[in-house]
Design an enzyme around this catalytic site. Structure first.
Site, PDB file in Angstrom:
ATOM      1  N   ARG A 198       4.177   2.945   0.235  1.00 24.83           N
ATOM      2  CA  ARG A 198       3.946   2.186   1.611  1.00 24.83           C
ATOM      3  C   ARG A 198       4.255   0.821   1.668  1.00 24.83           C
ATOM      4  O   ARG A 198       3.385   0.162   0.978  1.00 24.83           O
ATOM      5  CB  ARG A 198       2.611   2.929   2.116  1.00 24.83           C
ATOM      6  CG  ARG A 198       2.379   2.368   3.782  1.00 24.83           C
ATOM      7  CD  ARG A 198       3.346   3.300   4.633  1.00 24.83           C
ATOM      8  NE  ARG A 198       2.932   2.921   5.757  1.00 24.83           N
ATOM      9  CZ  ARG A 198       3.526   2.374   6.851  1.00 24.83           C
ATOM     10  NH1 ARG A 198       4.722   1.899   6.572  1.00 24.83           N
ATOM     11  NH2 ARG A 198       3.216   2.421   8.166  1.00 24.83           N
ATOM     12  N   GLY A 227      24.382   0.396   6.611  1.00 20.96           N
ATOM     13  CA  GLY A 227      25.195   1.542   7.510  1.00 20.96           C
ATOM     14  C   GLY A 227      24.978   2.815   7.194  1.00 20.96           C
ATOM     15  O   GLY A 227      25.251   3.621   7.746  1.00 20.96           O
ATOM     16  N   GLU A 263       9.274  11.890   2.323  1.00 14.20           N
ATOM     17  CA  GLU A 263       9.719  11.553   0.691  1.00 14.20           C
ATOM     18  C   GLU A 263       8.854  12.580  -0.196  1.00 14.20           C
ATOM     19  O   GLU A 263       9.488  13.149  -1.357  1.00 14.20           O
ATOM     20  CB  GLU A 263       9.330  10.056   0.359  1.00 14.20           C
ATOM     21  CG  GLU A 263      10.567   9.315   0.745  1.00 14.20           C
ATOM     22  CD  GLU A 263      10.063   7.908   0.485  1.00 14.20           C
ATOM     23  OE1 GLU A 263      10.709   6.952   1.204  1.00 14.20           O
ATOM     24  OE2 GLU A 263       9.233   7.602  -0.445  1.00 14.20           O
TER      25      GLU A 263
END
Length: 219
Positions: free
Chosen positions: A33, A66, A100
């Protein structure tokens, strides 16, 4: 015409790679985190891993511009030999971190990958049972549709062997980081030796097969 015996041996040439471990892009994937640990513990851990030439994926270091963050993160977990999960007080408040974690726990169930939890300012029981600071953080996500998967992943991860920082190296963070890096380095060395041994065994089998076919083997 090749006999059935030689034909079956020849077919083995195309299959021995099935016994070779996956070739990973990264040695380690770091899950953490950011608001809790990016500029302190994780920064120091990442630097220590890098100094040991342990190729580590850390999102602010490896994300390509991107690309969709979620897709790249999940792919990078698949492409990492080890995952290190840094559990902190606000880890469970992030849907990104929890997603995750689910992926990490899926991957670590394979023979080729492993995950290690680090408990930073939280205890394993807080993560396992979503109590204390972790419970307070998780409450922000508890009503979401995938909350059940997240809870299971938190419980499974808390049961893995790892490091509780306050009980590692008597709470000395720098020494604890060195212990963690040394452990990962040793595990990587062992894994690479295992792969080398498998390649040598494969090469020996190929030599036997080609000898049986009357062919010369060149490495």
């Amino acid at each position: 015409m090749i006999s059935k015996d030689l034909s079956s041996k020849a077919s083995a040439i195309s299959s021995p790679t099935s016994s070779i471990q996956k070739n990973f892009k990264y040695d380690v994937f770091l899950s953490f985190r950011g608001e809790d640990t990016r500029k302190n513990f994780v920064d120091h851990l990442y630097t220590a891993l890098h100094q040991q030439r342990i190729y580590t994926y850390k999102d602010d270091e490896r994300l390509d511009k991107g690309k969709r963050i979620n897709d790249e993160l999940l792919t990078s977990i698949e492409d990492s030999k080890f995952s290190i999960i840094v559990f902190s007080k606000n880890y469970a408040s992030s849907s990104w971190c929890l997603d995750e974690l689910v992926k990490i726990m899926e991957c670590q169930k394979t023979a080729d990958q492993a995950a290690y939890p680090i408990f930073y300012d939280v205890e394993p029981t807080e993560v396992r049972n979503q109590r204390g600071a972790v419970g307070k953080a998780f409450a922000k996500r508890a009503k979401e549709e995938v909350a059940g998967k997240w809870k299971c992943a938190l419980e499974e991860a808390a049961n893995l062997g790892g490091w509780e920082l306050k009980n590692t190296a008597h709470g000395h963070e720098a020494k604890a980081i060195q212990i963690i890096v040394d452990h990962i380095s040793a595990e990587l060395h062992s894994a690479r030796l295992n792969v080398d041994e498998r390649f040598m065994a494969m090469e020996a089998r190929m030599q036997d097969v080609l000898k049986g076919l009357g062919l010369k083997y060149e490495s």
